[in-house]
Design a protein around this motif. Structure first.
Motif, PDB file in Angstrom:
ATOM      1  N   ALA A 211      39.807  -5.951 -43.794  1.00  0.00           N
ATOM      2  CA  ALA A 211      38.867  -6.798 -44.537  1.00  0.00           C
ATOM      3  C   ALA A 211      38.195  -7.822 -43.642  1.00  0.00           C
ATOM      4  CB  ALA A 211      39.595  -7.491 -45.685  1.00  0.00           C
ATOM      5  N   SER A 212      38.891  -8.228 -42.577  1.00  0.00           N
ATOM      6  CA  SER A 212      38.327  -9.240 -41.674  1.00  0.00           C
ATOM      7  C   SER A 212      37.624  -8.609 -40.472  1.00  0.00           C
ATOM      8  CB  SER A 212      39.438 -10.170 -41.185  1.00  0.00           C
ATOM      9  OG  SER A 212      40.409  -9.457 -40.441  1.00  0.00           O
ATOM     10  N   GLY A 213      37.491  -7.298 -40.489  1.00  0.00           N
ATOM     11  CA  GLY A 213      36.807  -6.616 -39.396  1.00  0.00           C
ATOM     12  C   GLY A 213      37.678  -6.328 -38.207  1.00  0.00           C
ATOM     13  N   GLY A 214      38.960  -6.471 -38.355  1.00  0.00           N
ATOM     14  CA  GLY A 214      39.866  -6.188 -37.250  1.00  0.00           C
ATOM     15  C   GLY A 214      40.036  -4.697 -37.040  1.00  0.00           C
ATOM     16  N   ASP A 215      40.656  -4.334 -35.918  1.00  0.00           N
ATOM     17  CA  ASP A 215      40.818  -2.914 -35.590  1.00  0.00           C
ATOM     18  C   ASP A 215      42.279  -2.492 -35.606  1.00  0.00           C
ATOM     19  OD1 ASP A 215      41.664  -4.312 -33.413  1.00  0.00           O
ATOM     20  OD2 ASP A 215      40.402  -3.248 -31.953  1.00  0.00           O
ATOM     21  N   GLY A 216      43.123  -3.241 -36.293  1.00  0.00           N
ATOM     22  CA  GLY A 216      44.533  -2.861 -36.367  1.00  0.00           C
ATOM     23  C   GLY A 216      45.420  -4.073 -36.526  1.00  0.00           C
ATOM     24  N   LEU A 217      46.715  -3.828 -36.488  1.00  0.00           N
ATOM     25  CA  LEU A 217      47.675  -4.913 -36.648  1.00  0.00           C
ATOM     26  C   LEU A 217      47.687  -5.798 -35.406  1.00  0.00           C
ATOM     27  CD1 LEU A 217      50.703  -2.985 -38.213  1.00  0.00           C
ATOM     28  CD2 LEU A 217      49.050  -4.430 -39.396  1.00  0.00           C
ATOM     29  N   PRO A 218      47.941  -7.101 -35.598  1.00  0.00           N
ATOM     30  CA  PRO A 218      48.072  -7.983 -34.436  1.00  0.00           C
ATOM     31  C   PRO A 218      49.347  -7.659 -33.662  1.00  0.00           C
ATOM     32  CG  PRO A 218      48.702  -9.128 -36.450  1.00  0.00           C
ATOM     33  CD  PRO A 218      48.125  -7.804 -36.873  1.00  0.00           C
TER      34      PRO A 218
END
Length: 276
Positions: A211-218
């Protein structure tokens, strides 16, 4: 009670061999010297025994045999609590709970049916269980609601309630000692008993990242944390049919595995390492 067994009880298959719970780490052999001990459990099948009532009619008492062995090197406390929870509701609209307590009138009949004169009512076996000692017990639940389709059995008292776990912390936050670790914390506890809980957390984190535009888990922070938990061995059986001569309906085993009741509590952090 929420009980989940995935992929044809793969968890049970991984943890159980010939229906036995293996005695796990003790005296520093567990994860990072957890000092954890567990007792070995060999269970029978959920069965019924018919007893005659005062009016001459028959009543079916449910029971399950439980053989508990202390495979560790020291005496251990044994305070069993065995419960059966049916999918039928009580007067409050809650699942019906039956505690294996008493029902001594059924013990002789169960001994005859099982051809085992050494069986003892599980509640009467409480106390210390010596190193190498085996208890031959039976949990008697008495007459159950004849309308049930599913029944979950919980065996408490098999494991030390304090253990050390590797924890992957995905949001970088810590919590204070003596605080419950809830699913709202992004803490993935590396143990198969926490599988369903962990999958729900990872699914939520993945959705938040997308949802925040990330590309995977931190990248997580990895810590070793001493926790207090309420761990029990859970089993599920089914009896499909109707209430008429329900004692003749087949009781089918569906799955078993370690379960965690409620939320564990953080006691302290013992080590931390960089994520790989």
């Amino acid at each position: 009670m929420k009980t989940s067994f995935r992929a044809g009880t793969m968890l049970a298959a991984a943890l159980v061999l010939v229906s036995a719970v293996s005695a796990l780490a003790e005296d520093g052999d567990g994860p990072k010297g957890s000092q954890r001990w567990m007792l070995k459990l060999e269970r029978g099948h959920l069965k019924t025994v018919l007893l005659e009532k005062a009016d001459g009619s028959m009543s079916a008492y449910h029971y399950i045999t439980l053989k508990v062995t202390n495979g560790t090197n020291l005496p251990r406390p044994w305070n069993p609590l065995v419960k059966a929870i049916t999918d039928t509701k009580n007067e409050k609209g809650e699942p019906s709970v039956y505690v294996a307590s008493g029902y001594g009138n059924a013990l002789m009949a169960i001994r005859r049916q099982e051809r085992n004169s050494k069986l003892e009512n599980i509640g009467a076996t409480a106390g210390k269980i010596g190193a190498g000692e085996t208890i031959d017990g039976v949990a008697i639940f008495g007459p159950l609601d004849s309308l049930y389709d599913r029944i979950d059995i919980e065996v408490h008292g098999l494991a030390n309630g304090v253990a050390t776990y590797e924890v992957k912390i995905y949001d970088g936050t810590d919590i204070a000692n003596d605080t419950a670790i809830t699913p709202d914390n992004a803490w993935v506890i590396v143990d198969s008993a926490y599988w369903d809980r962990n999958q729900a957390i990872l699914k939520r984190l993945a959705a938040e990242s997308a949802a925040s535009g990330g590309d995977g888990l931190p990248q997580p922070t990895i810590k070793y944390v001493v926790m207090q938990e309420r761990r029990y061995w859970g089993m599920t059986f089914e009896r499909l049919g109707d209430e008429f001569r329900a004692e003749d309906d087949l009781i089918t085993f569906k799955g078993e595995g370690w379960m965690i009741q409620g939320n564990p509590k953080k006691l302290r952090t013992v080590n931390e390492k960089a994520a790989e």
